[in-house]
Design an enzyme around this catalytic site. Structure first.
Site, PDB file in Angstrom:
ATOM      1  CB  SER A 190      -0.913  -0.070   1.230  1.00  9.59           C
ATOM      2  OG  SER A 190      -1.693  -1.166   1.007  1.00  9.59           O
TER       3      SER A 190
ATOM      4  NE  ARG B 193       6.642  -8.110  -2.207  1.00  6.09           N
ATOM      5  CZ  ARG B 193       5.992  -7.214  -1.171  1.00  6.09           C
ATOM      6  NH1 ARG B 193       7.103  -6.414  -0.607  1.00  6.09           N
ATOM      7  NH2 ARG B 193       5.145  -7.240  -0.985  1.00  6.09           N
TER       8      ARG B 193
HETATM    9  P1  GTP Z   1       4.992  -4.400   1.331  1.00  8.19           P
HETATM   10  O1  GTP Z   1       6.381  -4.271   0.959  1.00  8.19           O
HETATM   11  O2  GTP Z   1       4.250  -5.399   0.695  1.00  8.19           O
HETATM   12  O3  GTP Z   1       4.561  -4.080   2.908  1.00  8.19           O
HETATM   13  O4  GTP Z   1       4.212  -3.122   0.445  1.00  8.19           O
HETATM   14  P2  GTP Z   1       4.671  -1.437   0.652  1.00  8.19           P
HETATM   15  O5  GTP Z   1       3.674  -0.741   1.695  1.00  8.19           O
HETATM   16  O6  GTP Z   1       5.999  -0.935   0.881  1.00  8.19           O
HETATM   17  O7  GTP Z   1       4.138  -1.284  -0.739  1.00  8.19           O
HETATM   18  P3  GTP Z   1       4.749  -0.432  -1.945  1.00  8.19           P
HETATM   19  O8  GTP Z   1       5.316   0.922  -1.565  1.00  8.19           O
HETATM   20  O9  GTP Z   1       5.983  -1.160  -2.579  1.00  8.19           O
HETATM   21  O10 GTP Z   1       3.601  -0.089  -2.966  1.00  8.19           O
HETATM   22  C1  GTP Z   1       2.796  -1.058  -3.722  1.00  8.19           C
HETATM   23  C2  GTP Z   1       1.981  -0.730  -4.674  1.00  8.19           C
HETATM   24  O11 GTP Z   1       1.364   0.431  -4.296  1.00  8.19           O
HETATM   25  C3  GTP Z   1       2.737  -0.316  -6.046  1.00  8.19           C
HETATM   26  O12 GTP Z   1       2.427  -1.074  -6.974  1.00  8.19           O
HETATM   27  C4  GTP Z   1       2.874   0.911  -5.858  1.00  8.19           C
HETATM   28  O13 GTP Z   1       2.957   1.379  -7.466  1.00  8.19           O
HETATM   29  C5  GTP Z   1       1.423   1.441  -5.315  1.00  8.19           C
HETATM   30  N1  GTP Z   1       1.354   2.959  -5.014  1.00  8.19           N
HETATM   31  C6  GTP Z   1       2.361   3.232  -3.900  1.00  8.19           C
HETATM   32  N2  GTP Z   1       2.227   4.512  -3.539  1.00  8.19           N
HETATM   33  C7  GTP Z   1       1.179   4.958  -4.475  1.00  8.19           C
HETATM   34  C8  GTP Z   1       0.418   6.471  -4.474  1.00  8.19           C
HETATM   35  O14 GTP Z   1       0.553   7.354  -3.892  1.00  8.19           O
HETATM   36  N3  GTP Z   1      -0.467   6.314  -5.374  1.00  8.19           N
HETATM   37  C9  GTP Z   1      -0.894   5.077  -6.198  1.00  8.19           C
HETATM   38  N4  GTP Z   1      -2.016   5.054  -6.576  1.00  8.19           N
HETATM   39  N5  GTP Z   1      -0.304   4.030  -6.043  1.00  8.19           N
HETATM   40  C10 GTP Z   1       0.904   3.955  -5.165  1.00  8.19           C
HETATM   41  C1  SPV Z   2       4.555  -7.971   3.287  1.00  5.21           C
HETATM   42  O1  SPV Z   2       4.001  -8.684   2.398  1.00  5.21           O
HETATM   43  O2  SPV Z   2       4.107  -7.046   3.677  1.00  5.21           O
HETATM   44  C2  SPV Z   2       6.240  -7.759   2.871  1.00  5.21           C
HETATM   45  C3  SPV Z   2       6.688  -8.768   1.929  1.00  5.21           C
HETATM   46  O3  SPV Z   2       6.682  -6.904   3.175  1.00  5.21           O
HETATM   47  S1  SPV Z   2       7.198 -10.423   2.750  1.00  5.21           S
HETATM   48  O4  SPV Z   2       8.167 -10.483   3.501  1.00  5.21           O
HETATM   49  O5  SPV Z   2       6.938 -11.394   2.032  1.00  5.21           O
HETATM   50  O6  SPV Z   2       6.041 -10.353   3.829  1.00  5.21           O
END
Ligand code: GTP
Ligand code: SPV
Ligand code: MN
Length: 616
Positions: free
Chosen positions: A266, A394
């Site tokens: 997210s 990833r």
């Molecule tokens: P985990 O590693 O699973 O814990 O996730 P994370 O919260 O670090 O998620 P990450 O930042 O990798 O974002 C996941 C998805 O959200 C990606 O496909 C991004 O492109 C999308 N995303 C991130 N920021 C935004 C934003 O500000 N707006 C929109 N529309 N999408 C976003």
């Molecule tokens: C998540 O799913 O929130 C992650 C990736 O950051 S994992 O390490 O696979 O849980």
């Protein structure tokens, strides 16, 4: 046995508690040989993995691997927190008594390394010298060389980190067995996978996966589940699925630190790596500290402190591109030794690609295979539109590769936290940003964090679910106690952080477009939060917190419609009143929720009713 012991001597592993643990498991798993891994072994392990076909070259100093097709995300149903204390059962921790579950998972593990190498990975989930270092040491045992490569990137790995522990027995025992993936019945009633954290014994037993958090045990099994339990049991700290960043105002030289939780996939990685939007780049600089885990505690000066226990980033590939996250692309550029998992791969040119990397997929299909390993050019009509990369594919890279990593990212004392934010994918209701000045209301807001499900966990994408403080998949003790522990730890700070809720994901119900452009523009909301911590903006009070006045947001150079802007700066009172009923049910599941949290809930509900009666 003598041979196995000799390999520990040769490796220089002197901690006798660790030796005892390793030898016990070597016997139990029937390992043929033991190899103790340190970060300096990376180049050799990469060569061996390439030779064995476990990874493929993906350009100069870059690597690619594919996981088994039914093993592409964490499995929440198969993840269990076990203890010998029935009172540890919560709503989300999937608690089982250790006596019940340990024999089951150990039954699957017994003899599983016959004829194989058992890798021993001594690691630290903190910068050396951290005040929480005693909770950070661990030793992962695995049968999987690719897991070693990931652990070297994601944690600090080396024998020296474990030989000289102040308390030689104080380390997490983390055992990982991949299992015969095609025979495990993933997602069926015969599922044989078990991902167990025996929290009161500081032991992790994971069977049946080679993917991400299921297999790299330092990351979420230790860094989140075990750490959250340790933080509670010791009364010393919080372990949370939080990103952590710093914002420097180049004009004043002031720097502020914000941490916060968004559910998996997210936007934590994207936010922590963000660059200031072009129009504000002269003035502000964002520094990366962490993108997935923060440990928080109160320092001797009464401030809340935070640090990232990880040494790397395991980031979502989808939609990562020059516009959304240029920093991430730099962090996986040539010679960073980054690993890509489950993206699309060209076996002839060694290129990688994922949805959103470029607006359209590569035009020349020659050599391209999708995440399952199938040739894209040979796809049938029914698969023509299927993604090339898995939506949860990833990249893995070390923090030092992230161009905007803070100069002091390894500073053992951590950084002072000025604000804690919560956010998730919420298509309506949640405004761009709302600030909460009261601790209990802040904790209440975290506990009622709701978001649409994502591909990071097995489940239904797009469905709304509650995810308290973005910890639902990592919760290791009961939610009522969790709330009380938050009130206690943060309440002990003499300088209270500001809480805020953000949402980048409101959509227009007509055509589905995101009302807020997101990504780099998100800094504008953070700047308002920072201004609020300094009392420089007043905002306007609403039933659900303080929203910015339009003129308090720096919107220079931003492309957004009037209707979208008005909507994301408004509280939809009727939609919120409906939400409060769901919240009531959600909170009612939890035992012993502190009265302060219920009081906060009632205050927000009453304010909404009041507002509704005024406008009626
Ligand atoms: P985990 O590693 O699973 O814990 O996730 P994370 O919260 O670090 O998620 P990450 O930042 O990798 O974002 C996941 C998805 O959200 C990606 O496909 C991004 O492109 C999308 N995303 C991130 N920021 C935004 C934003 O500000 N707006 C929109 N529309 N999408 C976003
Ligand atoms: C998540 O799913 O929130 C992650 C990736 O950051 S994992 O390490 O696979 O849980
Ligand atoms: Mn995560």
């Amino acid at each position: 046995m003598a041979d196995l012991e000799k390999s520990l001597d040769d490796a220089g592993l002197t901690n006798s508690s660790v030796r005892e643990y390793v030898l016990h498991w070597a016997q139990f798993l029937d390992a043929e040989r033991i190899e103790v891994v340190s970060a300096v072994d990376d180049a050799r392990l990469l060569r061996e993995s390439l030779d064995a076909g476990e990874i493929d070259p993906a350009g100069e100093g870059l690597y690619y691997s594919r996981s088994y097709s039914k093993d592409t995300a964490r499995s929440e149903e198969r993840t269990i927190v076990a203890t010998s204390r029935p009172q540890d059962e919560g709503v989300y921790n999937n608690w089982k008594h250790t006596d019940e579950i340990r024999p089951v998972v150990e039954g699957h593990m017994k003899g599983a390394m016959a004829g194989k190498t058992m890798y021993v990975i001594p690691y630290l989930m903190s910068p050396p010298g951290s005040p929480l270092e005693r909770f950070a040491a661990g030793v992962e045992i695995t049968d999987n060389r690719t897991v070693c490569l990931h652990m070297i990137r994601m944690a600090r790995v080396g024998i020296d980190l474990i030989n000289d522990l102040d308390e030689p027995d104080m380390f997490v025992r983390a055992v990982h067995v991949t299992g015969d993936l095609p025979t495990l019945g993933q997602g069926t009633p015969e599922d044989k996978r078990y991902f167990v954290t025996v929290a009161d014994e500081r032991t992790i037993l994971h069977f049946g996966s080679s993917y991400g958090g299921n297999a790299l045990l330092g990351k979420i099994a230790h860094g989140l589940r075990q750490a959250a339990y340790d933080g509670w049991a010791s009364g010393e700290f919080l372990g949370e699925q939080f990103m952590l960043l710093g914002v420097t105002d180049k004009e004043t030289g002031e720097k502020h630190h914000i941490c916060g939780g968004f559910p998996s996939a997210s936007g934590k990685t994207n936010l922590a790596m963000t660059l200031a939007p072009d129009a504000l780049g002269e003035r502000y600089h964002v520094e990366f500290y962490g993108d997935d885990i923060a440990w928080l505690w109160v320092g001797e000066d009464g401030h809340l402190y935070g640090m990232n226990p990880e040494n790397g980033v395991f980031g979502v590939a989808k939609d990562t591109n020059e516009r959304t996250n240029p920093t991430a692309l730099d962090a996986v550029a040539e010679d960073t030794h980054a690993l890509f998992t489950n993206v699309a791969y060209n076996e002839k040119t060694h290129e990688v690609w994922w949805e959103g990397r470029t607006p359209a997929p590569p035009a020349d299909l020659d050599g391209w295979r999708d995440w399952k390993g199938e040739l894209v050019a040979e796809r049938g009509a029914d698969e023509a539109d299927a993604p090339w990369a898995h939506p949860n594919s990833r990249f893995t890279t070390t923090l030092a590769n992230v161009p905007n990593v803070a100069a002091d990212f390894e500073k053992p004392e951590g950084v002072r936290i000025d604000a804690i934010i919560f956010g998730g994918r919420t298509r309506d209701r949640e405004p761009l940003v709302r600030a909460i000045t009261d601790l209990a209301e802040g904790v209440y807001d975290g506990l009622t964090l709701g978001a649409e499900a994502t591909a990071a966990a097995e489940g239904v994408e797009g469905k709304l679910r509650y995810d308290p403080m973005s910890m639902r998949p990592f919760m290791s003790y009961p939610e009522g106690a969790y709330a009380a522990h938050w009130l206690k730890i943060v309440g002990a700070a003499t300088h209270q952080p500001l809480f805020a809720h953000v949402n980048w994901f409101q959509r227009d119900p007509e055509d589905g477009h995101f009302r807020w452009p997101g990504y780099r523009e998100n800094l504008r909301a953070l700047l308002w939060i920072i201004a609020r911590t300094k009392g420089e903006v007043t905002g306007r009070q609403t039933p659900v917190g303080i929203l910015p006045l339009e003129e308090e947001l720096d919107l220079t150079g931003l492309d957004i419609s009037r209707e979208d802007l008005d909507t994301i700066l408004t509280v939809d009172v009727d939609r919120w009143r409906e939400e409060m009923r769901f919240r009531e049910d959600h909170l009612n599941q939890f035992h012993d929720l502190p009265e302060e949290i219920w009081a906060a809930h009632r205050r927000v509900a009453a304010a909404l009713e009041q507002e509704a009666s005024v406008t009626a």
